[in-house]
Design a protein around this motif. Structure first.
Motif, PDB file in Angstrom:
ATOM      1  N   LYS A  41      -4.389   3.672   2.670  1.00  0.00           N
ATOM      2  CA  LYS A  41      -4.214   2.311   2.430  1.00  0.00           C
ATOM      3  C   LYS A  41      -4.324   1.640   3.682  1.00  0.00           C
TER       4      LYS A  41
ATOM      5  N   LEU B  42     -13.822   9.531  -0.171  1.00  0.00           N
ATOM      6  CA  LEU B  42     -12.987   8.117   0.155  1.00  0.00           C
ATOM      7  C   LEU B  42     -11.735   8.770   0.296  1.00  0.00           C
TER       8      LEU B  42
ATOM      9  N   ASP C 134      -7.789  -0.083  -5.098  1.00  0.00           N
ATOM     10  CA  ASP C 134      -7.465   1.198  -5.283  1.00  0.00           C
ATOM     11  C   ASP C 134      -8.695   2.007  -5.475  1.00  0.00           C
TER      12      ASP C 134
ATOM     13  N   GLU D 122      -9.253   7.456  -7.668  1.00  0.00           N
ATOM     14  CA  GLU D 122      -9.772   8.839  -7.859  1.00  0.00           C
ATOM     15  C   GLU D 122      -8.196   9.660  -8.139  1.00  0.00           C
ATOM     16  N   GLN D 123      -7.463   9.627  -6.902  1.00  0.00           N
ATOM     17  CA  GLN D 123      -6.400  10.544  -7.081  1.00  0.00           C
ATOM     18  C   GLN D 123      -5.331  10.201  -8.037  1.00  0.00           C
ATOM     19  N   MET D 124      -5.415   9.095  -8.602  1.00  0.00           N
ATOM     20  CA  MET D 124      -4.644   8.632  -9.581  1.00  0.00           C
ATOM     21  C   MET D 124      -5.132   9.362 -11.162  1.00  0.00           C
ATOM     22  N   LEU D 125      -6.290   9.440 -11.008  1.00  0.00           N
ATOM     23  CA  LEU D 125      -7.058  10.026 -12.390  1.00  0.00           C
ATOM     24  C   LEU D 125      -6.685  11.500 -12.493  1.00  0.00           C
ATOM     25  N   LEU D 126      -6.691  11.992 -11.009  1.00  0.00           N
ATOM     26  CA  LEU D 126      -6.283  13.461 -10.931  1.00  0.00           C
ATOM     27  C   LEU D 126      -4.733  13.800 -10.705  1.00  0.00           C
ATOM     28  N   SER D 127      -3.805  12.706 -11.031  1.00  0.00           N
ATOM     29  CA  SER D 127      -2.610  13.007 -10.907  1.00  0.00           C
ATOM     30  C   SER D 127      -1.871  13.916 -12.137  1.00  0.00           C
ATOM     31  N   PRO D 128      -1.174  14.882 -12.017  1.00  0.00           N
ATOM     32  CA  PRO D 128      -0.469  15.528 -12.977  1.00  0.00           C
ATOM     33  C   PRO D 128       0.325  14.471 -13.865  1.00  0.00           C
ATOM     34  N   GLN D 129       0.723  13.502 -13.217  1.00  0.00           N
ATOM     35  CA  GLN D 129       1.491  12.411 -14.143  1.00  0.00           C
ATOM     36  C   GLN D 129       0.469  12.000 -14.987  1.00  0.00           C
TER      37      GLN D 129
ATOM     38  N   TYR E  59      -4.353  19.678 -13.111  1.00  0.00           N
ATOM     39  CA  TYR E  59      -4.107  18.766 -11.801  1.00  0.00           C
ATOM     40  C   TYR E  59      -2.808  19.269 -11.075  1.00  0.00           C
TER      41      TYR E  59
ATOM     42  N   GLY F 153      -8.663   7.610   0.386  1.00  0.00           N
ATOM     43  CA  GLY F 153      -7.236   7.186  -0.533  1.00  0.00           C
ATOM     44  C   GLY F 153      -6.212   6.550   0.467  1.00  0.00           C
TER      45      GLY F 153
ATOM     46  N   LEU G 109       2.093  10.855  -5.807  1.00  0.00           N
ATOM     47  CA  LEU G 109       1.226  10.821  -6.875  1.00  0.00           C
ATOM     48  C   LEU G 109       0.409  12.126  -7.230  1.00  0.00           C
TER      49      LEU G 109
ATOM     50  N   GLY H 119      -3.279  17.432 -17.372  1.00  0.00           N
ATOM     51  CA  GLY H 119      -2.233  17.539 -16.402  1.00  0.00           C
ATOM     52  C   GLY H 119      -1.756  18.852 -15.711  1.00  0.00           C
TER      53      GLY H 119
ATOM     54  N   ASP I 138     -10.929   2.438  -2.005  1.00  0.00           N
ATOM     55  CA  ASP I 138     -10.472   3.400  -1.027  1.00  0.00           C
ATOM     56  C   ASP I 138     -10.263   4.605  -1.631  1.00  0.00           C
ATOM     57  N   GLY I 139     -10.469   5.041  -2.746  1.00  0.00           N
ATOM     58  CA  GLY I 139     -10.305   6.178  -3.399  1.00  0.00           C
ATOM     59  C   GLY I 139      -8.961   6.535  -4.041  1.00  0.00           C
ATOM     60  N   THR I 140      -7.939   5.724  -3.967  1.00  0.00           N
ATOM     61  CA  THR I 140      -6.610   6.067  -4.660  1.00  0.00           C
ATOM     62  C   THR I 140      -6.699   5.977  -6.084  1.00  0.00           C
TER      63      THR I 140
END
Lengths: 206, 219
Positions: A88, A84, B72, B79-86, A75, A86, A103, A72, B75-77
């Motif tokens: 929506k 992609l 998700d 991917e962004q979740m995996l790269l989230s600092p959370q 990131y 992202g 996010l 993290g 559309d690539g969301t």
């Protein structure tokens, strides 16, 4: 400011070796343009740099530590925009920007998000659902994230596809400002674009 | 962040209400078909009610699992979740909560009404609702693991049922068992406690397992 280092990177897809022995080091204010024909592993390299793929050999370090061990913390310093978007379909441009920023760890209030979209030339369209936007406009919604994030390292995979000449010029300015402030960019593009940077390096994949 | 992701999924569900309604109507129709099929014999209907309602709830929550991560992913969301600092586990927990609110809660609310068709007593209806309230979140949490493992696979919808339905068996046994036990005068406390225990274990373990599965699927 941490340094991004790639040490002896190898990428194997199936039984084909896409590239091997890639070394690089990127410092504050540095720009790295990754070039090469289609299928030469540009996207694979970028996915490795953001930790989505694991190199078959070698390692990637951020400030001296392996990126997967940082997790993290890495990131929080990095923004990746891939093929992609992202974005929506059912959400408006404004909601898309605010949610994707949240996010990525940066809460953006509505007025700041509105300003960023305005700057990207989407003024007046920020309350439309993304499904009615054109390809280039969706790309702009996605790129607006760069205006509101405060990460050091940007990893951009073909950020300029589907953009018109004015938007390309705008992005060029955004990237130059980021580099001036001491940021770093790794990007791939097939377009000829001159970005002023303290140090530019080109990485050519065969 | 956990609530942001839940909020986002609820917003998306609101913009696509048909998806929510199909799950609910599926549940209503499956449960209503049985009395029509087996005839109006009260004592038989009463004994089979808990099982029928629970099996229908499993299948209904199964129906919408495919959508949990796939849009998700496309559309690539994701991917962004995996790269989230959370923490990814926390994001997954948020998504599972949204999935339960959208698919589980309507089933829980609908169950007492449907139970009347089976001539269940007020006590049994109460226990049935309580067991669904405890059990349906477990279905969403376990289902998330299956949805993550089958992400991006062809025919993932069928595969996910093969993976997940066997894991639902304990929930089915204790969920339906609670109603039967209460009807037999034994008290449903033991069954409901076990369902609560399943829920706690799932809240702790399932998001983490799902996060690991997502990372594997995305590589």
């Amino acid at each position: 400011m941490p340094t991004l280092q790639g040490i002896d990177l190898t990428c194997i897809r199936g039984d084909r070796k896409l590239f091997s022995g890639i070394h690089f080091s990127l410092d504050a204010g540095g720009l790295m343009q990754v070039g090469g024909p289609n299928g030469s592993g540009k996207t694979s390299l970028l996915r490795m740099l953001c930790g989505l793929a694991i190199p078959a050999h070698g390692e990637i370090r951020w400030g001296g530590s392996e990126i997967r061990s940082l997790g993290g913390a890495y990131y929080a310093d990095m923004t990746y925009l891939g093929h992609l978007s992202g974005v929506k379909d059912d959400l408006t441009a404004l909601e898309n920007l605010r949610i994707s920023s949240a996010l990525a760890g940066t809460e953006v209030d509505a007025s700041k998000a509105h300003d960023a979209l305005q700057l990207m030339g989407l003024g007046g369209r920020d309350l439309l659902p993304a499904k009615v936007l054109s390809q280039g406009q969706r790309r702009r919604v996605n790129l607006a994230r760069l205006l509101v994030c405060n990460t050091v390292l940007w990893i951009l995979d073909e950020p300029l596809t589907a953009l018109d000449a004015a938007a390309v010029k705008l992005m060029q300015g955004v990237m130059e400002r980021h580099l001036e402030k001491g940021g770093m960019i790794v990007m791939t593009t097939h377009q000829e674009i001159e970005i002023a940077a303290a140090a530019t390096q080109r990485l050519q994949l065969a | 962040m956990f609530f942001r992701i839940t909020q986002r999924d609820l917003l998306l569900a609101m913009r696509r209400r048909s998806d929510v309604l199909t799950t609910l109507f599926f549940f209503v129709i499956v449960v209503s078909l049985f009395p029509l099929g087996v005839g109006p014999e009260m004592s038989m209907l009463r004994t089979m009610a808990p099982g029928v309602v629970w099996v229908a709830a499993l299948l209904a929550s199964m129906l919408s699992l495919g959508r949990m991560f796939s849009s998700d992913h496309v559309d690539g969301t994701l991917e962004q979740m995996l790269l989230s600092p959370q923490s990814l586990s926390l994001l997954v927990l948020g998504k599972a909560l949204a999935h339960w609110l959208v698919t589980g809660v309507p089933l829980v609310l609908m169950a007492p009404v449907l139970g009347i068709q089976y001539d269940l007593s007020a006590d049994s209806l109460l226990v049935l609702t309580a067991s669904l309230l405890l059990g349906t979140p477990v279905l969403s949490l376990i289902g998330a693991i299956g949805a993550a493992l089958t992400l991006g696979l062809r025919g993932g919808g069928v595969l996910v049922s093969l993976l997940v339905l066997p894991l639902y068996i304990p929930i089915l046994i204790f969920g339906a068992g609670a109603v039967e036990a209460s009807a037999a005068g034994l008290g449903a406390a033991a069954h409901l406690s076990l369902l609560g225990a399943f829920l706690l274990a799932a809240v702790v373990l399932a998001p983490w397992t799902t996060a690991v599965s997502l990372r594997i699927s995305m590589e």
